[in-house]
Enzyme design. Structure first.
Site, PDB file in Angstrom:
ATOM      1  CB  SER A  87      -0.851   0.008   1.268  1.00 41.76           C
ATOM      2  OG  SER A  87      -1.476   1.260   1.453  1.00 41.76           O
ATOM      3  CE1 TYR A 130      -4.596  -2.165   4.686  1.00 43.56           C
ATOM      4  CE2 TYR A 130      -3.658   0.015   4.400  1.00 43.56           C
ATOM      5  CZ  TYR A 130      -4.158  -1.150   3.864  1.00 43.56           C
ATOM      6  OH  TYR A 130      -4.216  -1.305   2.496  1.00 43.56           O
TER       7      TYR A 130
HETATM    8  P1  NAP Z   1     -11.082  -6.494  -0.770  1.00 39.59           P
HETATM    9  O1  NAP Z   1     -11.965  -6.666  -1.939  1.00 39.59           O
HETATM   10  O2  NAP Z   1     -11.692  -6.370   0.591  1.00 39.59           O
HETATM   11  O3  NAP Z   1     -10.020  -7.670  -0.815  1.00 39.59           O
HETATM   12  C1  NAP Z   1      -9.470  -8.309   0.280  1.00 39.59           C
HETATM   13  C2  NAP Z   1      -9.664  -9.797   0.073  1.00 39.59           C
HETATM   14  O4  NAP Z   1      -8.935 -10.507   1.082  1.00 39.59           O
HETATM   15  C3  NAP Z   1     -11.138 -10.204   0.206  1.00 39.59           C
HETATM   16  O5  NAP Z   1     -11.458 -11.092  -0.846  1.00 39.59           O
HETATM   17  C4  NAP Z   1     -11.183 -10.914   1.546  1.00 39.59           C
HETATM   18  O6  NAP Z   1     -12.173 -11.915   1.617  1.00 39.59           O
HETATM   19  C5  NAP Z   1      -9.788 -11.514   1.605  1.00 39.59           C
HETATM   20  N1  NAP Z   1      -9.367 -11.854   2.953  1.00 39.59           N
HETATM   21  C6  NAP Z   1      -9.511 -11.106   4.074  1.00 39.59           C
HETATM   22  N2  NAP Z   1      -8.972 -11.750   5.116  1.00 39.59           N
HETATM   23  C7  NAP Z   1      -8.485 -12.914   4.644  1.00 39.59           C
HETATM   24  C8  NAP Z   1      -7.831 -14.007   5.242  1.00 39.59           C
HETATM   25  N3  NAP Z   1      -7.543 -14.024   6.540  1.00 39.59           N
HETATM   26  N4  NAP Z   1      -7.474 -15.056   4.467  1.00 39.59           N
HETATM   27  C9  NAP Z   1      -7.755 -15.059   3.138  1.00 39.59           C
HETATM   28  N5  NAP Z   1      -8.380 -14.037   2.517  1.00 39.59           N
HETATM   29  C10 NAP Z   1      -8.738 -12.997   3.269  1.00 39.59           C
HETATM   30  O7  NAP Z   1     -10.191  -5.191  -0.930  1.00 39.59           O
HETATM   31  P2  NAP Z   1      -8.956  -4.874  -1.922  1.00 39.59           P
HETATM   32  O8  NAP Z   1      -8.883  -3.413  -1.984  1.00 39.59           O
HETATM   33  O9  NAP Z   1      -9.044  -5.642  -3.159  1.00 39.59           O
HETATM   34  O10 NAP Z   1      -7.709  -5.346  -1.054  1.00 39.59           O
HETATM   35  C11 NAP Z   1      -6.740  -6.247  -1.538  1.00 39.59           C
HETATM   36  C12 NAP Z   1      -5.358  -5.850  -1.038  1.00 39.59           C
HETATM   37  O11 NAP Z   1      -5.047  -4.573  -1.611  1.00 39.59           O
HETATM   38  C13 NAP Z   1      -5.237  -5.688   0.471  1.00 39.59           C
HETATM   39  O12 NAP Z   1      -4.027  -6.261   0.905  1.00 39.59           O
HETATM   40  C14 NAP Z   1      -5.203  -4.187   0.665  1.00 39.59           C
HETATM   41  O13 NAP Z   1      -4.491  -3.799   1.813  1.00 39.59           O
HETATM   42  C15 NAP Z   1      -4.493  -3.759  -0.611  1.00 39.59           C
HETATM   43  N6  NAP Z   1      -4.690  -2.347  -0.944  1.00 39.59           N
HETATM   44  C16 NAP Z   1      -5.919  -1.901  -1.349  1.00 39.59           C
HETATM   45  C17 NAP Z   1      -6.061  -0.558  -1.651  1.00 39.59           C
HETATM   46  C18 NAP Z   1      -7.367   0.018  -2.094  1.00 39.59           C
HETATM   47  O14 NAP Z   1      -7.480   1.260  -2.171  1.00 39.59           O
HETATM   48  N7  NAP Z   1      -8.362  -0.768  -2.427  1.00 39.59           N
HETATM   49  C19 NAP Z   1      -4.980   0.315  -1.522  1.00 39.59           C
HETATM   50  C20 NAP Z   1      -3.769  -0.179  -1.103  1.00 39.59           C
HETATM   51  C21 NAP Z   1      -3.625  -1.516  -0.815  1.00 39.59           C
HETATM   52  P3  NAP Z   1     -13.634 -11.562   2.227  1.00 39.59           P
HETATM   53  O15 NAP Z   1     -14.105 -10.325   1.512  1.00 39.59           O
HETATM   54  O16 NAP Z   1     -14.426 -12.791   1.938  1.00 39.59           O
HETATM   55  O17 NAP Z   1     -13.415 -11.326   3.684  1.00 39.59           O
END
Ligand code: NAP
Length: 266
Positions: A147, A160
């Site tokens: 991130s 986080y």
């Molecule tokens: P997201 O759709 O909420 O994706 C997170 C995924 O991880 C979900 O499918 C969730 O499943 C799964 N998950 C959560 N806990 C878990 C566990 N213990 N074991 C296995 N899977 C698990 O949001 P996203 O934005 O795509 O996030 C993905 C990554 O991108 C994260 O690491 C986040 O920190 C990073 N990121 C996102 C952003 C942003 O702006 N979106 C920015 C910087 C970094 P469930 O939904 O079924 O719980």
């Protein structure tokens, strides 16, 4: 482009958001993909169907359940993925969560849970993948979804911020330790991307405008824009890159408050 033809990849947290975008992009590039999910099988099957839609008929993909913070479940997940695909070439540590709250009031268990998924999960999966890469002596790729908060503090999201800062060090340390064995370890640092993790502002036009006003490029990023960076880093186009975080953030890491010349008094 089929830069990942016949490569086998495991993507954690692949049932939604960036993880699903990565799985689809990797499949488009020719990879066989194991999609990890934590609990909702119906959602995971829907994600798998999207991946299969863009794959050649002979390509493989499957879903593998595991909470990435659970050592036993992670070991079982790798056994299932490698058992089905035959071997593994690429791991994407994408699963991540965040919890908001004043740092002085955060329950310790909330802090532990976030660090457990974002950092311990990344460690457990990296360890399993690298063990496999070393055993077959053909190298491999580990990619971490970090991130901008790897380097930018995030008040009220201490766990986080801390977890992503640690992911930077994990990326560099593993990269250095395994560079001589053909294993590359890199990270992507997204800025504000339109995914479920940001449901607090993506569907509210006022809040979204406020968020986007802080981004030098003036808009949130898309899942596809982030998946493209992962595909590059997974491919041989990035064969000489290891230990790096590539920020894909519309300029968020450029100290946006310095856009004007206020610091020089003009
Ligand atoms: P997201 O759709 O909420 O994706 C997170 C995924 O991880 C979900 O499918 C969730 O499943 C799964 N998950 C959560 N806990 C878990 C566990 N213990 N074991 C296995 N899977 C698990 O949001 P996203 O934005 O795509 O996030 C993905 C990554 O991108 C994260 O690491 C986040 O920190 C990073 N990121 C996102 C952003 C942003 O702006 N979106 C920015 C910087 C970094 P469930 O939904 O079924 O719980």
């Amino acid at each position: 482009m089929q830069r990942l033809l016949h490569r086998n990849a495991l993507v954690t947290g692949a049932a939604s958001g960036i993880g699903l975008g990565i799985a689809i992009r990797f499949a488009r590039e020719g990879a066989n993909v194991a999609l990890n999910y934590i609990g909702d099988r119906t959602k995971a099957e829907a994600a798998l169907a999207q991946v299969r839609q863009v794959q050649a008929p002979e390509a493989q993909s499957l879903i593998v359940q595991a909470d990435v913070s659970n050592e036993e479940r992670v070991e079982a997940m790798f056994a299932a993925a490698i058992g089905n695909l035959g071997t593994l070439d690429i791991l994407v540590n994408n699963a991540g969560i965040q919890k908001a709250g004043d740092s002085h009031d955060t329950p310790a268990e909330d802090f532990d849970r976030v660090v457990s998924v974002n950092l311990r999960g990344t460690y457990l999966c990296s360890r399993a993948a690298i063990r496999h890469f070393v055993s077959r002596d053909k190298g491999g790729v580990v990619l971490n979804n970090s991130s901008v908060h790897e380097i930018i503090p995030k008040p009220k999201y201490l766990s986080y911020s801390v977890s992503k800062g640690a992911v930077e060090n994990l990326t560099k340390t593993l990269a250095l330790e395994y560079a001589g064995r053909g294993i590359r370890v890199n990270a992507v640092g997204p800025g504000a991307i339109v995914t479920p993790i940001n449901r607090a502002w993506i569907d509210d036009p006022d809040k979204r405008r406020e968020v986007e006003s802080h981004i030098p490029m003036g808009r949130a990023g898309t899942v596809e824009e982030i998946a493209a960076v992962f595909a590059f880093l997974a491919s041989d186009d990035a064969s000489y890159i290891t230990g790096q975080t590539i920020f894909a953030c519309g300029g968020l890491t450029l100290y946006p408050e310095f856009r004007g010349t206020w610091a020089s008094g003009e």
